[in-house]
Design a protein around this motif. Structure first.
Motif, mmCIF file in Angstrom:
data_model
loop_
_atom_site.group_PDB
_atom_site.id
_atom_site.type_symbol
_atom_site.label_atom_id
_atom_site.label_comp_id
_atom_site.label_asym_id
_atom_site.label_seq_id
_atom_site.Cartn_x
_atom_site.Cartn_y
_atom_site.Cartn_z
ATOM 1 N N LEU A 1 36.075 35.226 37.558
ATOM 2 C CA LEU A 1 35.030 36.154 37.955
ATOM 3 C C LEU A 1 33.993 35.437 38.818
ATOM 4 O O LEU A 1 33.515 34.353 38.468
ATOM 5 C CB LEU A 1 34.359 36.764 36.730
ATOM 6 C CG LEU A 1 35.247 37.654 35.855
ATOM 7 C CD1 LEU A 1 34.516 38.060 34.591
ATOM 8 C CD2 LEU A 1 35.695 38.880 36.622
ATOM 9 N N GLY A 2 33.679 36.058 39.942
ATOM 10 C CA GLY A 2 32.707 35.479 40.853
ATOM 11 C C GLY A 2 33.287 34.520 41.864
ATOM 12 O O GLY A 2 32.564 34.038 42.744
ATOM 13 N N ALA A 3 34.581 34.227 41.775
ATOM 14 C CA ALA A 3 35.203 33.252 42.675
ATOM 15 C C ALA A 3 35.989 33.936 43.791
ATOM 16 O O ALA A 3 37.060 33.476 44.184
ATOM 17 C CB ALA A 3 36.106 32.317 41.888
ATOM 18 N N ASP A 4 35.457 35.045 44.287
ATOM 19 C CA ASP A 4 36.128 35.773 45.367
ATOM 20 C C ASP A 4 35.265 35.770 46.634
ATOM 21 O O ASP A 4 35.215 36.737 47.375
ATOM 22 C CB ASP A 4 36.447 37.211 44.941
ATOM 23 C CG ASP A 4 35.214 37.987 44.499
ATOM 24 O OD1 ASP A 4 34.142 37.361 44.307
ATOM 25 O OD2 ASP A 4 35.305 39.209 44.357
ATOM 26 N N GLY A 5 34.613 34.647 46.880
ATOM 27 C CA GLY A 5 33.734 34.553 48.044
ATOM 28 C C GLY A 5 34.460 34.481 49.372
ATOM 29 O O GLY A 5 33.888 34.803 50.409
#
Length: 219
Positions: free
Chosen positions: A137-141
């Motif tokens: 989660l949150g690592a889709d930059g």
């Protein structure tokens, strides 16, 4: 996945980028009304404990009314208090997964993530969670999904009956890469909520791409 039938993946949303308060609740409402959503991972990142509790109390009934599963990430007490449909253990440890299974299964959906090798993923699968997420989660930059996640999801979907979720990239243009893995579910956050405007259109486009991929494979 044990046969060659086309898989029509379903959309999973993560709330990671949503702001606190009514604005975040409203953006999620718009997303849920725009097309098929299987479940929502309600992420405590960026929230105080009290603010996360308030957020969950606001969105869990809304998610459930939309026909999706409301899954609380990490916070076991909150998951119970708000009557969520499920709990997600993101730690990537067998111990944490085992504790979650003992506490919540089969009363709630229990999912997990953080297992980044085939060996570790299979060990997690032996605990029989309801799903395994390949991604963080949150690592889709980045616009494109992480290659390791794609490879693990494709391998898992081809040999394991437990469903998997693969994390998509931050741009809907790369969604076909996640679809091609054969994963039953695709997690999107930045690709949907990265901009305040156009949330409904992006949910509709994701579902259109799912339908298009299945139609092309079946043709």
């Amino acid at each position: 996945m044990t046969d060659d039938a086309p898989i029509r993946p379903r959309l999973v949303l993560a709330t990671t980028l949503l702001p606190e308060g009514p604005e975040g609740v409203e953006r999620l409402r718009v997303a849920l009304e725009a097309g098929d959503v299987a479940s929502v991972l309600i992420d405590p990142a960026g929230h105080s404990a009290a603010a996360f509790q308030d957020f969950c109390e606001a969105v869990v009934p809304m998610v459930q009314d939309a026909g999706a599963a409301a899954i609380v990430v990490e916070d076991t007490r909150c998951a119970g208090r708000v009557k969520a449909d499920g709990f997600h253990a993101p730690e990537g440890t067998i111990e944490a997964l085992g504790e979650a299974m003992a506490r919540f299964s089969p009363r709630l959906i229990v999912g997990t993530s953080g297992f980044n090798t085939r060996h570790d993923a299979l060990e997690a699968g032996e605990r029989m969670p309801d799903y395994v997420l390949f991604g963080k989660l949150g690592a889709d930059g980045e616009a494109e999904p992480h290659r390791r996640n794609l490879d693990l999801a494709e391998w898992w979907a081809s040999i394991v009956e437990i469903p998997c979720i693969v994390q998509g990239g931050g741009d809907l243009a790369t969604l076909p890469q996640a679809i091609a893995t054969g994963a039953e579910f695709i997690l999107l956050s930045r690709a949907i909520f990265g901009q305040a405007e156009g949330v409904a259109e992006r949910v509709a486009e994701a579902n259109r791409l799912f339908d298009e991929a299945v139609a092309a494979e079946a043709a």
